[in-house]
Scaffold this motif. Structure first.
Motif, PDB file in Angstrom:
ATOM      1  N   GLY A 254       0.574  -3.511  -5.005  1.00 46.24           N
ATOM      2  CA  GLY A 254       1.169  -4.365  -3.993  1.00 46.24           C
ATOM      3  C   GLY A 254       0.229  -4.627  -2.831  1.00 46.24           C
ATOM      4  N   ILE A 255       0.569  -5.677  -2.084  1.00 52.50           N
ATOM      5  CA  ILE A 255      -0.173  -6.027  -0.869  1.00 52.50           C
ATOM      6  C   ILE A 255       0.789  -5.808   0.297  1.00 52.50           C
ATOM      7  CG2 ILE A 255      -1.505  -7.814   0.329  1.00 52.50           C
ATOM      8  CD1 ILE A 255      -2.518  -7.324  -2.535  1.00 52.50           C
ATOM      9  N   ALA A 256       0.409  -4.926   1.212  1.00 54.03           N
ATOM     10  CA  ALA A 256       1.268  -4.676   2.373  1.00 54.03           C
ATOM     11  C   ALA A 256       0.596  -5.262   3.603  1.00 54.03           C
ATOM     12  CB  ALA A 256       1.485  -3.185   2.557  1.00 54.03           C
ATOM     13  N   HIS A 257       1.397  -5.631   4.583  1.00 55.12           N
ATOM     14  CA  HIS A 257       0.782  -6.105   5.818  1.00 55.12           C
ATOM     15  C   HIS A 257       1.636  -5.685   7.009  1.00 55.12           C
ATOM     16  CE1 HIS A 257       3.826  -9.202   5.446  1.00 55.12           C
ATOM     17  NE2 HIS A 257       3.617  -9.482   6.721  1.00 55.12           N
ATOM     18  N   ASP A 258       1.011  -5.660   8.163  1.00 53.37           N
ATOM     19  CA  ASP A 258       1.686  -5.217   9.377  1.00 53.37           C
ATOM     20  C   ASP A 258       1.074  -5.972  10.546  1.00 53.37           C
ATOM     21  OD1 ASP A 258       2.854  -3.921  11.471  1.00 53.37           O
ATOM     22  OD2 ASP A 258       2.024  -1.944  11.025  1.00 53.37           O
ATOM     23  N   GLU A 259       1.914  -6.657  11.306  1.00 53.42           N
ATOM     24  CA  GLU A 259       1.381  -7.461  12.402  1.00 53.42           C
ATOM     25  C   GLU A 259       1.424  -6.730  13.750  1.00 53.42           C
ATOM     26  OE1 GLU A 259       2.044 -12.011  11.367  1.00 53.42           O
ATOM     27  OE2 GLU A 259       3.743 -10.755  10.858  1.00 53.42           O
ATOM     28  N   ALA A 340      -3.909  -7.633  12.957  1.00 51.37           N
ATOM     29  CA  ALA A 340      -2.959  -7.283  11.902  1.00 51.37           C
ATOM     30  C   ALA A 340      -3.687  -6.468  10.843  1.00 51.37           C
ATOM     31  CB  ALA A 340      -2.374  -8.546  11.295  1.00 51.37           C
ATOM     32  N   LYS A 341      -2.877  -5.799  10.028  1.00 50.66           N
ATOM     33  CA  LYS A 341      -3.416  -4.977   8.954  1.00 50.66           C
ATOM     34  C   LYS A 341      -3.033  -5.606   7.630  1.00 50.66           C
ATOM     35  CE  LYS A 341      -1.834  -0.828  10.414  1.00 50.66           C
ATOM     36  NZ  LYS A 341      -1.296   0.521  10.370  1.00 50.66           N
ATOM     37  N   VAL A 342      -3.949  -5.628   6.701  1.00 47.37           N
ATOM     38  CA  VAL A 342      -3.569  -6.031   5.350  1.00 47.37           C
ATOM     39  C   VAL A 342      -4.139  -4.984   4.399  1.00 47.37           C
ATOM     40  CG1 VAL A 342      -5.556  -7.597   5.054  1.00 47.37           C
ATOM     41  CG2 VAL A 342      -3.513  -7.919   3.666  1.00 47.37           C
ATOM     42  N   SER A 343      -3.324  -4.564   3.421  1.00 47.06           N
ATOM     43  CA  SER A 343      -3.742  -3.455   2.570  1.00 47.06           C
ATOM     44  C   SER A 343      -3.465  -3.745   1.107  1.00 47.06           C
ATOM     45  CB  SER A 343      -2.958  -2.182   2.914  1.00 47.06           C
ATOM     46  OG  SER A 343      -3.007  -1.920   4.288  1.00 47.06           O
ATOM     47  N   ILE A 344      -4.334  -3.232   0.256  1.00 42.67           N
ATOM     48  CA  ILE A 344      -4.018  -3.204  -1.167  1.00 42.67           C
ATOM     49  C   ILE A 344      -3.666  -1.760  -1.516  1.00 42.67           C
ATOM     50  CG2 ILE A 344      -5.451  -5.205  -1.727  1.00 42.67           C
ATOM     51  CD1 ILE A 344      -7.568  -3.384  -2.854  1.00 42.67           C
ATOM     52  N   VAL A 345      -2.616  -1.582  -2.328  1.00 42.60           N
ATOM     53  CA  VAL A 345      -2.098  -0.244  -2.610  1.00 42.60           C
ATOM     54  C   VAL A 345      -1.931  -0.061  -4.116  1.00 42.60           C
ATOM     55  CG1 VAL A 345      -0.106   1.305  -2.319  1.00 42.60           C
ATOM     56  CG2 VAL A 345      -0.790  -0.197  -0.435  1.00 42.60           C
ATOM     57  N   GLY A 346      -2.311   1.096  -4.628  1.00 40.67           N
ATOM     58  CA  GLY A 346      -2.057   1.397  -6.038  1.00 40.67           C
ATOM     59  C   GLY A 346      -2.714   2.690  -6.473  1.00 40.67           C
ATOM     60  N   THR A 347      -1.947   3.559  -7.159  1.00 39.23           N
ATOM     61  CA  THR A 347      -2.541   4.829  -7.620  1.00 39.23           C
ATOM     62  C   THR A 347      -3.635   4.575  -8.644  1.00 39.23           C
ATOM     63  OG1 THR A 347      -0.673   4.938  -9.123  1.00 39.23           O
ATOM     64  CG2 THR A 347      -0.609   6.420  -7.259  1.00 39.23           C
ATOM     65  N   GLY A 348      -3.561   3.434  -9.337  1.00 36.22           N
ATOM     66  CA  GLY A 348      -4.584   3.088 -10.329  1.00 36.22           C
ATOM     67  C   GLY A 348      -5.968   2.874  -9.725  1.00 36.22           C
ATOM     68  N   MET A 349      -6.042   2.786  -8.396  1.00 34.39           N
ATOM     69  CA  MET A 349      -7.342   2.560  -7.754  1.00 34.39           C
ATOM     70  C   MET A 349      -8.165   3.825  -7.642  1.00 34.39           C
ATOM     71  SD  MET A 349      -6.054   0.064  -4.728  1.00 34.39           S
ATOM     72  CE  MET A 349      -7.104   0.858  -3.547  1.00 34.39           C
ATOM     73  N   GLN A 350      -7.516   4.973  -7.837  1.00 37.34           N
ATOM     74  CA  GLN A 350      -8.231   6.237  -7.669  1.00 37.34           C
ATOM     75  C   GLN A 350      -9.421   6.289  -8.603  1.00 37.34           C
ATOM     76  OE1 GLN A 350      -5.798  10.033  -7.105  1.00 37.34           O
ATOM     77  NE2 GLN A 350      -4.261   8.535  -7.683  1.00 37.34           N
ATOM     78  N   ASN A 351     -10.548   6.631  -8.094  1.00 31.95           N
ATOM     79  CA  ASN A 351     -11.775   6.791  -8.882  1.00 31.95           C
ATOM     80  C   ASN A 351     -12.179   5.549  -9.663  1.00 31.95           C
ATOM     81  OD1 ASN A 351     -11.642   9.519  -8.092  1.00 31.95           O
ATOM     82  ND2 ASN A 351     -10.261   9.929  -9.797  1.00 31.95           N
ATOM     83  N   ALA A 352     -11.637   4.399  -9.320  1.00 34.12           N
ATOM     84  CA  ALA A 352     -12.054   3.185 -10.021  1.00 34.12           C
ATOM     85  C   ALA A 352     -12.814   2.309  -9.021  1.00 34.12           C
ATOM     86  CB  ALA A 352     -10.836   2.451 -10.567  1.00 34.12           C
ATOM     87  N   PRO A 353     -14.089   2.083  -9.277  1.00 33.04           N
ATOM     88  CA  PRO A 353     -14.880   1.326  -8.309  1.00 33.04           C
ATOM     89  C   PRO A 353     -14.566  -0.166  -8.382  1.00 33.04           C
ATOM     90  CG  PRO A 353     -16.215   1.857 -10.212  1.00 33.04           C
ATOM     91  CD  PRO A 353     -14.864   2.455 -10.470  1.00 33.04           C
TER      92      PRO A 353
END
Ligand code: ASP
Ligand code: MG
Length: 405
Positions: A254-259, A340-353
């Motif tokens: 998911g993509i989260a954001h916070d203003e 503002a903040k924008v983030s990409i989130v996912g456990t699949g990102m661990q150790n994946a360049p």
């Protein structure tokens, strides 16, 4: 016969008609043979209205009185719900947070739950009643009413589900579940059928305002799966759980954001031991929570120190930081509250360049400047200009193929 805890948010109980509809849904759960505890929020915007009212009488309303005042919002909705259920022929009783056995620390406005003694709830359930609990509130050991922080009824529900050893907790709200991004910004956003506790915690903390983050935290600690679904439709919703069989193929979830982001930079800070402590200790004493902190590599023993706070805390943070900057001999302090903040989130990102690079390139291609970057194991966050945050969410949603489901 399962014991279930359901929670209905403010917009789901905003008027008498909506309360009746929710009562029918609660009644239907009991008719299926379940024992039901339902937690309710205050009707519609009641909490905001009560806060406004208090501010008409006092610039700084007394925190203890404020908690008693705000707790009445949930008291009203819980009693009306119990009446609506009785009118449908279902035995029901409303309980305040205190009567439901919710004990909290003595911190007004954002108390944490210390313990739940569910004896009264169980007694009522054993009489065949549906128990309606007023959300968002508890009581201290000195019998003062507290509230759990805005959005805290979710936390009430998950805490009760844990204390009652329920198989899961159901949160009913005005959205159909957790989405890959805010659907008001990205119309192609997809509803997730399931999401990991940790991913949800990152999403909740980073601005996906579907659920109170402390509720997700409790769910994770006590391993209570949480279903988030619509109170208006009969759609499937999103299950937040700790199971391993996740859809890991698409590694960004998911993509989260916070203003609500502001940045403070202390310029020309002498680089010697103890400086960071002398800045951040007074901030924490002033109850300002600091998010991202970046200290530049120093040149000639002089460095810049930048950190972010929520916009609502900026004035207070500046009041604290300016005198400290003088004392330590810094050159100056500047701030920016249009971020503002924008983030990409996912456990699949661990150790994946490769995720960071793809994120930065996508933002660059839109001409979006990155001010600060922070990461955790399952998240990358960029702080950017608030005017570009919607573009950023859209471009990242596309770049990580979240629109493809
Ligand atoms: N009524 C409270 C609020 O608006 C608690 C809640 O809705 O969960 O923050
Ligand atoms: Mg509310």
């Amino acid at each position: 016969m399962a014991l279930i805890v359901q929670k209905y948010g403010g917009s789901s109980v905003a008027d008498a008609e909506k309360i009746k509809n929710v009562a029918k849904r609660i009644a239907a759960a009991q008719e299926k043979g379940h024992r039901v505890v339902a937690v309710v929020s205050a009707m519609g915007d009641t909490t905001d209205e009560l806060i406004d009212l208090a501010h008409k009488l006092s610039e700084r309303p007394d925190p203890r009185e404020m908690d008693v005042l705000l707790s009445t919002g949930e008291t009203v909705s819980s009693t009306l719900m119990a009446m609506a259920l009785k009118a449908l022929g279902h035995e029901s009783i409303s309980l305040s947070g205190a009567q439901a056995g919710i004990q909290t620390e003595p911190l007004h406005g954002k108390a944490r739950i210390l313990s739940v003694d569910p004896r009264r709830i169980l007694q009522e359930l054993n009489k065949g009643r549906i128990v309606i609990v007023a959300g968002f509130q508890g009581i201290t050991k000195d019998m003062d009413i507290t509230t759990l922080g805005r959005g805290g009824s979710d936390t009430t529900a998950v805490a009760l589900a844990a204390a009652l050893k329920c198989e899961r907790c159901e949160i009913y709200t005005d959205v159909e579940g957790v989405y890959t991004a805010d659907p008001r910004i990205v119309p192609e956003a997809k509803k997730l059928d399931e999401i990991d506790y940790e991913e949800m915690l990152e999403m909740a903390t980073l601005g996906a305002r579907v659920m109170h983050n402390r509720a997700v935290e409790l769910g994770q600690i006590y391993n209570i799966p949480i279903l988030v679904a619509s109170s208006f439709k009969n759609a499937q919703g999103t299950l937040i759980h700790g199971g391993k069989a996740m859809e890991v193929l698409n590694k960004v979830r998911g993509i989260a954001h916070d203003e609500n982001v502001a940045k403070i930079t202390i310029i020309g800070v002498p680089d010697r031991p103890g400086i960071a402590a002398s800045i951040f200790e007074p901030l924490s004493k002033a109850n300002v929570s600091v998010d991202t902190i970046v200290q530049n590599a120093s040149i000639n023993k002089i460095t810049d120190l930048t950190f972010t706070v929520s916009r609502t805390d900026l004035a207070r943070a500046m009041e604290v930081v300016k005198p400290v900057a003088d004392v330590i001999g810094a050159k100056g302090v500047v701030s920016d509250n249009k971020l503002a903040k924008v983030s990409i989130v996912g456990t699949g990102m661990q150790n994946a360049p490769g995720y960071a690079a793809r994120m930065f390139r996508s933002l660059y291609e839109q001409g979006i400047n990155i001010e600060l970057i922070t990461t955790s194991e399952i998240r990358i966050t960029c702080i950017i200009d608030e005017a570009r945050v919607k573009d950023a969410v859209r471009v990242l949603h596309k770049a990580f193929e979240l629109d493809k489901g």
